[in-house]
Write a protein that holds these residues in place. Sequence first.
Motif, PDB file in Angstrom:
ATOM      1  N   LYS A   1     -11.026 -43.587 -55.123  1.00  0.00           N
ATOM      2  CA  LYS A   1     -12.313 -42.911 -54.960  1.00  0.00           C
ATOM      3  C   LYS A   1     -13.495 -43.869 -54.817  1.00  0.00           C
ATOM      4  CE  LYS A   1     -13.238 -42.207 -59.907  1.00  0.00           C
ATOM      5  NZ  LYS A   1     -13.506 -41.182 -60.956  1.00  0.00           N
ATOM      6  N   ASN A   2     -13.378 -45.083 -55.359  1.00  0.00           N
ATOM      7  CA  ASN A   2     -14.508 -46.022 -55.319  1.00  0.00           C
ATOM      8  C   ASN A   2     -14.378 -47.095 -54.244  1.00  0.00           C
ATOM      9  OD1 ASN A   2     -15.884 -44.815 -57.528  1.00  0.00           O
ATOM     10  ND2 ASN A   2     -14.516 -45.867 -58.954  1.00  0.00           N
ATOM     11  N   VAL A   3     -13.338 -46.989 -53.406  1.00  0.00           N
ATOM     12  CA  VAL A   3     -13.150 -47.978 -52.334  1.00  0.00           C
ATOM     13  C   VAL A   3     -14.072 -47.630 -51.179  1.00  0.00           C
ATOM     14  CG1 VAL A   3     -11.526 -49.034 -50.726  1.00  0.00           C
ATOM     15  CG2 VAL A   3     -10.754 -48.344 -53.006  1.00  0.00           C
ATOM     16  N   LYS A   4     -14.845 -48.604 -50.712  1.00  0.00           N
ATOM     17  CA  LYS A   4     -15.794 -48.375 -49.621  1.00  0.00           C
ATOM     18  C   LYS A   4     -15.278 -49.016 -48.330  1.00  0.00           C
ATOM     19  CE  LYS A   4     -18.585 -46.648 -52.719  1.00  0.00           C
ATOM     20  NZ  LYS A   4     -18.777 -45.171 -52.825  1.00  0.00           N
TER      21      LYS A   4
ATOM     22  N   SER B   1       2.841 -51.779 -59.352  1.00  0.00           N
ATOM     23  CA  SER B   1       1.471 -51.251 -59.460  1.00  0.00           C
ATOM     24  C   SER B   1       1.396 -49.801 -59.000  1.00  0.00           C
ATOM     25  CB  SER B   1       0.498 -52.129 -58.659  1.00  0.00           C
ATOM     26  OG  SER B   1       0.891 -52.246 -57.312  1.00  0.00           O
ATOM     27  N   LEU B   2       2.235 -49.411 -58.052  1.00  0.00           N
ATOM     28  CA  LEU B   2       2.273 -48.008 -57.638  1.00  0.00           C
ATOM     29  C   LEU B   2       2.778 -47.125 -58.774  1.00  0.00           C
ATOM     30  CD1 LEU B   2       3.685 -48.331 -54.000  1.00  0.00           C
ATOM     31  CD2 LEU B   2       1.364 -47.668 -54.638  1.00  0.00           C
TER      32      LEU B   2
ATOM     33  N   ASP C   1       0.019 -41.500 -61.275  1.00  0.00           N
ATOM     34  CA  ASP C   1      -0.720 -40.234 -61.430  1.00  0.00           C
ATOM     35  C   ASP C   1      -2.108 -40.295 -60.802  1.00  0.00           C
ATOM     36  OD1 ASP C   1       1.393 -39.035 -62.759  1.00  0.00           O
ATOM     37  OD2 ASP C   1       0.689 -39.684 -64.739  1.00  0.00           O
ATOM     38  N   GLU C   2      -2.695 -41.484 -60.759  1.00  0.00           N
ATOM     39  CA  GLU C   2      -4.014 -41.640 -60.136  1.00  0.00           C
ATOM     40  C   GLU C   2      -3.938 -41.598 -58.612  1.00  0.00           C
ATOM     41  OE1 GLU C   2      -6.257 -45.044 -62.080  1.00  0.00           O
ATOM     42  OE2 GLU C   2      -4.246 -45.246 -62.944  1.00  0.00           O
TER      43      GLU C   2
ATOM     44  N   ALA D   1       0.538 -36.990 -49.461  1.00  0.00           N
ATOM     45  CA  ALA D   1       0.878 -36.601 -50.829  1.00  0.00           C
ATOM     46  C   ALA D   1       0.736 -37.781 -51.777  1.00  0.00           C
ATOM     47  CB  ALA D   1       2.303 -36.067 -50.890  1.00  0.00           C
ATOM     48  N   PHE D   2       0.954 -38.982 -51.246  1.00  0.00           N
ATOM     49  CA  PHE D   2       0.901 -40.188 -52.062  1.00  0.00           C
ATOM     50  C   PHE D   2       0.502 -41.334 -51.135  1.00  0.00           C
ATOM     51  CE2 PHE D   2       2.533 -43.788 -54.478  1.00  0.00           C
ATOM     52  CZ  PHE D   2       2.292 -43.424 -55.793  1.00  0.00           C
TER      53      PHE D   2
END
Length: 445
Positions: free
Chosen positions: A64-67, A81-82, A87-88, A310-311
């Motif tokens: 959400k915060n990636v520009k 890391s995935l 869940d995020e 979906a992911f």
Amino acid sequence: MDFQAIYLRNKFWIKDYLNGSPIGKPYKEVKYIQEHSAEEGKEMRESALHSLMDYARAHSVFYKNVKGYNLKDFPIMNKASLIEHYDEIRVKEDEIPGQVGPVHIQTTSGSTGTPFKIPQDTRKRMRRIAELKYFGAIAGFKTHDKLIHLRTWNKWQQKTSKQIKSENIIPFDIASIGDDDLKRLCELTISSKAVCLRGYASSLGKLAQYADGKGYEFPHLKLAIAGAESLQDDVRQLFKRVMKADIQSQYANEECGILAQERVPTKDTDNPMYWNYASYFFEVLKFDSDEPVEYGELGRIVITDLYNYAFPLIRYDNGDTAVLLPPDEFSNGYPVLGKLFGRRFDLTYSIDNKAIYPLSYGRILKHYDSIAQWQVIQNSKTDFVVKLVMRREDDSVVKMISQFKQFLGEAANISIEYVNDIPVLASGKRKPVVNNWKNTDKTIK
């Protein structure tokens, strides 16, 4: 002429058309991008990438915060890391465009030590089917011709009798692949009039090895598609000689789908692969930084899947390594996958720290017909073990060790271990090279 295949093929495409062409439309798009110049496909690919980025920012908490619209704005992810941010990253099903019913959960084999379950939405699943049909077609296989699929078929992947009939695909379980199984596979290939075999390169190699000299004829077989493992030169040559059919290498994974494939006509050695640019953005990055490699330099493959909403898989380092080459006469202006080295942690290295192309071993060992199977294991910077399954005893290993030292280094300590079999992984894959060197990742330059 296989009238059943013609009937099933026409039935499939008519049904797809009546349902709005959920497979036909992506099939045409894949075909257009793969067969037109990079410049002509640029707008479609960039539009798909920007749509994915906008969607991920709006619906995936993790992004959400990636520009911006530059891939470098997004973090590089690996399986660990995935899983950590699962869940995020995952998107709520009611926010996925075009979703029909629950999402599909695609499970990876975990052959690298990290099992992984990834959600795939309806449109992604339809695109995967379209890719299978397109890349099969350019290899010489028409959809719904009789195909035998060799793999480890567990209870989650097993095909129903209805699927077998409608897809004209026969599943063949290779969890066990001894002589009795190989005999049954030979007889099934002949009796079913199979046109194509799809499976691991090592399984196809064992089939050809078993059939060699036994008088079998496979008049209907035209093609084998080898995936998941490096297709060794000796396997290719043996298969073509014994089975009287072409064999092509395909690069794919469970998480995404078909990533790259050879094109006909193929040589017996050093065939480049051509990326599936219609569905993915690919980067080949340096090991010690996130900068792109130069042409001819070994690097790590990073994948952005344009169609899994979906992911979102954005800048996914899947652990594989490759050498990127400049565009050639067949690539329509796109860079080429020159050599696929496989898993980063399975690479072996010379004593002066140069990564060894896995096929280098096979190109020596193929000249020793006394050797039935082999596996090279690196245990330290200088210590190597070569496991051999022998057809008969001879003194070939002395010469073989000398040839290995030409690229591993004269000071390499190479020992031979004679075994009765080289076991496969739970997934059915067989590793030709293994690195047990603890600090493998730190040795890469």
